[in-house]
Design a protein around this motif. Structure first.
Motif, PDB file in Angstrom:
ATOM      1  N   ALA A 129      27.471  -8.123  60.346  1.00  0.00           N
ATOM      2  CA  ALA A 129      28.423  -7.894  59.255  1.00  0.00           C
ATOM      3  C   ALA A 129      29.304  -6.680  59.549  1.00  0.00           C
ATOM      4  O   ALA A 129      30.516  -6.707  59.307  1.00  0.00           O
ATOM      5  N   VAL A 130      28.693  -5.627  60.092  1.00  0.00           N
ATOM      6  CA  VAL A 130      29.465  -4.431  60.449  1.00  0.00           C
ATOM      7  C   VAL A 130      30.458  -4.769  61.555  1.00  0.00           C
ATOM      8  O   VAL A 130      31.620  -4.349  61.505  1.00  0.00           O
ATOM      9  N   GLN A 131      30.022  -5.527  62.536  1.00  0.00           N
ATOM     10  CA  GLN A 131      30.916  -5.915  63.634  1.00  0.00           C
ATOM     11  C   GLN A 131      32.105  -6.725  63.108  1.00  0.00           C
ATOM     12  O   GLN A 131      33.235  -6.539  63.548  1.00  0.00           O
ATOM     13  N   SER A 132      31.850  -7.584  62.151  1.00  0.00           N
ATOM     14  CA  SER A 132      32.915  -8.375  61.554  1.00  0.00           C
ATOM     15  C   SER A 132      33.942  -7.477  60.863  1.00  0.00           C
ATOM     16  O   SER A 132      35.151  -7.696  60.968  1.00  0.00           O
ATOM     17  N   ILE A 133      33.456  -6.461  60.168  1.00  0.00           N
ATOM     18  CA  ILE A 133      34.357  -5.511  59.503  1.00  0.00           C
ATOM     19  C   ILE A 133      35.173  -4.763  60.549  1.00  0.00           C
ATOM     20  O   ILE A 133      36.384  -4.599  60.401  1.00  0.00           O
ATOM     21  N   GLN A 134      34.513  -4.309  61.630  1.00  0.00           N
ATOM     22  CA  GLN A 134      35.217  -3.595  62.691  1.00  0.00           C
ATOM     23  C   GLN A 134      36.284  -4.472  63.324  1.00  0.00           C
ATOM     24  O   GLN A 134      37.384  -4.011  63.623  1.00  0.00           O
ATOM     25  N   ASP A 135      35.978  -5.752  63.524  1.00  0.00           N
ATOM     26  CA  ASP A 135      36.951  -6.684  64.085  1.00  0.00           C
ATOM     27  C   ASP A 135      38.161  -6.829  63.165  1.00  0.00           C
ATOM     28  O   ASP A 135      39.305  -6.868  63.623  1.00  0.00           O
ATOM     29  N   SER A 136      37.904  -6.900  61.873  1.00  0.00           N
ATOM     30  CA  SER A 136      38.985  -7.028  60.895  1.00  0.00           C
ATOM     31  C   SER A 136      39.869  -5.797  60.905  1.00  0.00           C
ATOM     32  O   SER A 136      41.093  -5.900  60.821  1.00  0.00           O
ATOM     33  N   VAL A 137      39.250  -4.625  61.011  1.00  0.00           N
ATOM     34  CA  VAL A 137      40.007  -3.376  61.049  1.00  0.00           C
ATOM     35  C   VAL A 137      40.881  -3.332  62.304  1.00  0.00           C
ATOM     36  O   VAL A 137      42.049  -2.938  62.241  1.00  0.00           O
ATOM     37  N   LEU A 138      40.327  -3.759  63.431  1.00  0.00           N
ATOM     38  CA  LEU A 138      41.112  -3.803  64.665  1.00  0.00           C
ATOM     39  C   LEU A 138      42.283  -4.768  64.546  1.00  0.00           C
ATOM     40  O   LEU A 138      43.400  -4.452  64.984  1.00  0.00           O
ATOM     41  N   ASP A 139      42.039  -5.917  63.960  1.00  0.00           N
ATOM     42  CA  ASP A 139      43.118  -6.893  63.758  1.00  0.00           C
ATOM     43  C   ASP A 139      44.216  -6.299  62.894  1.00  0.00           C
ATOM     44  O   ASP A 139      45.394  -6.471  63.159  1.00  0.00           O
ATOM     45  N   PHE A 140      43.802  -5.584  61.848  1.00  0.00           N
ATOM     46  CA  PHE A 140      44.760  -4.956  60.944  1.00  0.00           C
ATOM     47  C   PHE A 140      45.579  -3.903  61.682  1.00  0.00           C
ATOM     48  O   PHE A 140      46.791  -3.815  61.519  1.00  0.00           O
ATOM     49  N   ALA A 141      44.911  -3.120  62.535  1.00  0.00           N
ATOM     50  CA  ALA A 141      45.577  -2.052  63.269  1.00  0.00           C
ATOM     51  C   ALA A 141      46.599  -2.603  64.269  1.00  0.00           C
ATOM     52  O   ALA A 141      47.633  -1.992  64.511  1.00  0.00           O
ATOM     53  N   GLU A 142      46.276  -3.746  64.845  1.00  0.00           N
ATOM     54  CA  GLU A 142      47.173  -4.332  65.831  1.00  0.00           C
ATOM     55  C   GLU A 142      48.377  -4.925  65.142  1.00  0.00           C
ATOM     56  O   GLU A 142      49.453  -4.937  65.545  1.00  0.00           O
ATOM     57  N   SER A 183      36.863   1.762  53.455  1.00  0.00           N
ATOM     58  CA  SER A 183      37.206   2.949  54.247  1.00  0.00           C
ATOM     59  C   SER A 183      37.760   2.583  55.621  1.00  0.00           C
ATOM     60  O   SER A 183      37.918   3.450  56.482  1.00  0.00           O
ATOM     61  N   LEU A 184      38.026   1.294  55.824  1.00  0.00           N
ATOM     62  CA  LEU A 184      38.537   0.791  57.098  1.00  0.00           C
ATOM     63  C   LEU A 184      37.601   1.123  58.256  1.00  0.00           C
ATOM     64  O   LEU A 184      38.027   1.458  59.351  1.00  0.00           O
ATOM     65  N   GLY A 185      36.306   1.042  57.975  1.00  0.00           N
ATOM     66  CA  GLY A 185      35.299   1.203  59.017  1.00  0.00           C
ATOM     67  C   GLY A 185      34.880   2.624  59.319  1.00  0.00           C
ATOM     68  O   GLY A 185      34.132   2.857  60.263  1.00  0.00           O
ATOM     69  N   ILE A 186      35.334   3.587  58.542  1.00  0.00           N
ATOM     70  CA  ILE A 186      34.967   4.988  58.790  1.00  0.00           C
ATOM     71  C   ILE A 186      33.585   5.240  58.190  1.00  0.00           C
ATOM     72  O   ILE A 186      33.404   5.256  56.970  1.00  0.00           O
ATOM     73  N   VAL A 187      32.619   5.428  59.084  1.00  0.00           N
ATOM     74  CA  VAL A 187      31.211   5.513  58.673  1.00  0.00           C
ATOM     75  C   VAL A 187      30.956   6.712  57.767  1.00  0.00           C
ATOM     76  O   VAL A 187      30.277   6.587  56.739  1.00  0.00           O
ATOM     77  N   SER A 188      31.467   7.877  58.102  1.00  0.00           N
ATOM     78  CA  SER A 188      31.216   9.079  57.294  1.00  0.00           C
ATOM     79  C   SER A 188      31.699   8.892  55.858  1.00  0.00           C
ATOM     80  O   SER A 188      30.988   9.217  54.910  1.00  0.00           O
ATOM     81  N   THR A 189      32.895   8.361  55.724  1.00  0.00           N
ATOM     82  CA  THR A 189      33.465   8.137  54.391  1.00  0.00           C
ATOM     83  C   THR A 189      32.656   7.105  53.620  1.00  0.00           C
ATOM     84  O   THR A 189      32.327   7.313  52.442  1.00  0.00           O
ATOM     85  N   ALA A 190      32.314   6.010  54.277  1.00  0.00           N
ATOM     86  CA  ALA A 190      31.552   4.948  53.620  1.00  0.00           C
ATOM     87  C   ALA A 190      30.169   5.450  53.200  1.00  0.00           C
ATOM     88  O   ALA A 190      29.710   5.158  52.092  1.00  0.00           O
ATOM     89  N   ALA A 191      29.517   6.199  54.061  1.00  0.00           N
ATOM     90  CA  ALA A 191      28.178   6.719  53.748  1.00  0.00           C
ATOM     91  C   ALA A 191      28.228   7.635  52.531  1.00  0.00           C
ATOM     92  O   ALA A 191      27.352   7.568  51.654  1.00  0.00           O
TER      93      ALA A 191
END
Length: 67
Positions: A54-67, A23-31
């Protein structure tokens, strides 16, 4: 870590981490995908340092992808 997988909470955490990736880090969707409440995710973040990393790592990956 294999022995821990039998714990239902840890299985849900693993599923939540996978769902966060999808879900690219979207908590509501993932939950919703995992069948837990958002508050459960946030409680895990506070109580489980490994989960938090682990969550922080996913968030970092999503940010990298967005950039």
């Amino acid at each position: 870590m294999e022995a821990v997988k039998h714990n239902t909470s840890n299985t849900k955490k693993e599923a939540m981490l996978e769902a966060l990736e999808k879900s690219l880090g979207i908590v509501s969707t993932a939950a919703k995908m995992v069948g837990i409440d958002r508050s459960t995710h946030y409680a895990w973040l506070k109580a489980d340092e490994e989960y938090k990393k682990a969550v922080q790592s996913i968030q970092d990956s999503v940010l990298d992808f967005a950039e």
